[in-house]
Scaffold this active site. Sequence first.
Site, mmCIF file in Angstrom:
data_model
loop_
_atom_site.group_PDB
_atom_site.id
_atom_site.type_symbol
_atom_site.label_atom_id
_atom_site.label_comp_id
_atom_site.label_asym_id
_atom_site.label_seq_id
_atom_site.Cartn_x
_atom_site.Cartn_y
_atom_site.Cartn_z
ATOM 1 C CB CYS A 119 -0.949 -0.006 1.188
ATOM 2 S SG CYS A 119 -2.087 -1.383 1.120
ATOM 3 C CG HIS A 261 -3.101 3.339 2.019
ATOM 4 N ND1 HIS A 261 -3.621 2.880 0.825
ATOM 5 C CD2 HIS A 261 -3.158 2.283 2.886
ATOM 6 C CE1 HIS A 261 -3.957 1.613 0.967
ATOM 7 N NE2 HIS A 261 -3.689 1.226 2.202
ATOM 8 C CG ASN A 291 -6.490 -0.978 1.397
ATOM 9 O OD1 ASN A 291 -5.870 -0.678 0.392
ATOM 10 N ND2 ASN A 291 -5.900 -1.315 2.525
HETATM 11 N N1 ACO Z 1 -17.943 -8.557 10.831
HETATM 12 C C1 ACO Z 1 -18.375 -8.763 12.078
HETATM 13 N N2 ACO Z 1 -17.533 -8.991 13.098
HETATM 14 C C2 ACO Z 1 -16.220 -8.999 12.843
HETATM 15 C C3 ACO Z 1 -15.705 -8.787 11.551
HETATM 16 C C4 ACO Z 1 -16.630 -8.570 10.524
HETATM 17 N N3 ACO Z 1 -16.253 -8.355 9.240
HETATM 18 N N4 ACO Z 1 -14.356 -8.842 11.600
HETATM 19 C C5 ACO Z 1 -14.018 -9.075 12.874
HETATM 20 N N5 ACO Z 1 -15.152 -9.170 13.629
HETATM 21 C C6 ACO Z 1 -15.268 -9.421 15.049
HETATM 22 C C7 ACO Z 1 -14.072 -10.140 15.617
HETATM 23 O O1 ACO Z 1 -14.225 -11.543 15.469
HETATM 24 C C8 ACO Z 1 -14.103 -9.693 17.037
HETATM 25 O O2 ACO Z 1 -15.067 -10.451 17.736
HETATM 26 P P1 ACO Z 1 -14.740 -11.031 19.206
HETATM 27 O O3 ACO Z 1 -14.524 -9.802 20.058
HETATM 28 O O4 ACO Z 1 -15.971 -11.804 19.525
HETATM 29 O O5 ACO Z 1 -13.503 -11.842 19.036
HETATM 30 C C9 ACO Z 1 -14.626 -8.268 16.980
HETATM 31 O O6 ACO Z 1 -15.300 -8.160 15.716
HETATM 32 C C10 ACO Z 1 -13.569 -7.202 17.057
HETATM 33 O O7 ACO Z 1 -12.498 -7.550 16.164
HETATM 34 P P2 ACO Z 1 -11.253 -6.607 15.978
HETATM 35 O O8 ACO Z 1 -10.285 -7.301 15.058
HETATM 36 O O9 ACO Z 1 -10.772 -6.168 17.317
HETATM 37 O O10 ACO Z 1 -11.911 -5.364 15.229
HETATM 38 P P3 ACO Z 1 -11.297 -3.943 14.945
HETATM 39 O O11 ACO Z 1 -12.109 -2.898 15.584
HETATM 40 O O12 ACO Z 1 -9.808 -3.938 15.189
HETATM 41 O O13 ACO Z 1 -11.532 -3.804 13.382
HETATM 42 C C11 ACO Z 1 -10.301 -3.949 11.322
HETATM 43 C C12 ACO Z 1 -10.943 -4.728 12.480
HETATM 44 C C13 ACO Z 1 -11.407 -3.209 10.596
HETATM 45 C C14 ACO Z 1 -9.670 -4.969 10.381
HETATM 46 C C15 ACO Z 1 -9.257 -2.938 11.876
HETATM 47 O O14 ACO Z 1 -8.417 -3.598 12.786
HETATM 48 C C16 ACO Z 1 -8.425 -2.330 10.791
HETATM 49 O O15 ACO Z 1 -8.924 -1.651 9.911
HETATM 50 N N6 ACO Z 1 -7.112 -2.536 10.834
HETATM 51 C C17 ACO Z 1 -6.216 -2.013 9.791
HETATM 52 C C18 ACO Z 1 -6.189 -3.015 8.679
HETATM 53 C C19 ACO Z 1 -5.652 -2.424 7.399
HETATM 54 O O16 ACO Z 1 -5.845 -1.282 7.108
HETATM 55 N N7 ACO Z 1 -5.011 -3.293 6.598
HETATM 56 C C20 ACO Z 1 -4.524 -2.903 5.323
HETATM 57 C C21 ACO Z 1 -3.227 -2.136 5.449
HETATM 58 S S1 ACO Z 1 -2.677 -1.546 3.950
HETATM 59 C C22 ACO Z 1 -1.852 -2.761 3.042
HETATM 60 O O17 ACO Z 1 -0.639 -2.800 3.006
HETATM 61 C C23 ACO Z 1 -2.617 -3.777 2.196
#
Ligand code: ACO
Length: 335
Positions: A119, A261, A291
């Site tokens: 990214c 980004h 993304n």
């Molecule tokens: N739908 C419903 N529930 C979900 C989902 C979903 N799609 N995904 C995860 N959950 C659940 C989890 O299982 C968890 O449940 P639990 O508490 O019962 O275990 C709960 O939601 C919370 O999960 P978290 O992982 O803590 O959620 P978070 O608030 O951190 O959001 C996310 C997750 C959106 C992925 C966030 O962490 C994020 O955006 N991180 C950055 C990721 C990113 O940008 N990656 C790309 C980088 S760029 C590149 O180089 C490609």
Amino acid sequence: MEGIKVNQIGVSFKGIGSYVPDQVLTNQKISQKVDTSDEWIKSRTGISERRISRLEDNVTEMGYEAALNAIEMANWDIKTIDLIVLATSTPNDLFGSAPSIQAKLGAYNAVAFDLTAACSGFLFALITATQFLKGGSFKRAIVIGADQLSSFVDWNDRRSCILFGDGAGALAVEATNEFDNFIGFDMRTDGERGSFLNLPSTNNKDSIIDNIDFLSGGFSPIQMNGQEVYKFAVREVPIILEKLFRNTNYSSDEVDWLVLHQANQRILDSVGDRLKIPREKILSNLEKYGNTSAATIPLMMDEAIRNNRIKHNDIIATSGFGAGLSWGAALIKWG
Ligand code: ACO
């Protein structure tokens, strides 16, 4: 292309273009595949829908369309292009897709190559191209960011599949000896934290003949520790931008637009808050595209320039960040 080596002091930005596939995947449709909901995805990421490549789309086709739009805006004769840098992690040919874009464009006088930094790729490619231009080796460059992550997403993993989409963007950059609209940049990597986000090779053992083994090629789907990537982004992006402002004698007040980004709306808001840049200056289109990896920054800039939000001489602070881990920032003046 043979380097020309004349002294240039800077670059100017002449054109921008983008392309997205026309196939739309909404949050509601994803919730038919994995246990999630529009409400969860929207509130945690800001994403409503993303584009998914059709069978005939690939990085060459998307990158070509984006580049063509940028060249049209720049009003360049295609034969005057010296350099094409394609930032991608998902080439349709592992040996490189940039030359196939060069051929489709008919840019016969250009040298074209791929650059991979996930990214951060577009930003790293832009920095690479501007160094060639400022060094006087080349006069005109097309910098492309294009990715087709839909081919490498685990569509059964609700923690990652909701984030990504496909697309491409391109920028036409020209050397000039009159001024410099590429004000400054910084770039970093930290392989120690690389395991937070990977698209690893599969390494399946096979045999050529008895006692001569080899690893057959292939890739596993994207593996991501979302929370760690999130923490990395909200910590490192403000730090690198603050350092860039200091080094260039700019302050965040002088920034007209923050073009980050497009990974997650909460990351954009958090970085903006840390830098005290008001929300109306933070450009965002991830609601529509998610993304798109190396494509997000030029895709966002293309939209904002074509609808006349970003204007001539506006100051843009931009930052790419992602797998590697890698991150970088640049301060540019549009035009
Ligand atoms: N739908 C419903 N529930 C979900 C989902 C979903 N799609 N995904 C995860 N959950 C659940 C989890 O299982 C968890 O449940 P639990 O508490 O019962 O275990 C709960 O939601 C919370 O999960 P978290 O992982 O803590 O959620 P978070 O608030 O951190 O959001 C996310 C997750 C959106 C992925 C966030 O962490 C994020 O955006 N991180 C950055 C990721 C990113 O940008 N990656 C790309 C980088 S760029 C590149 O180089 C490609």
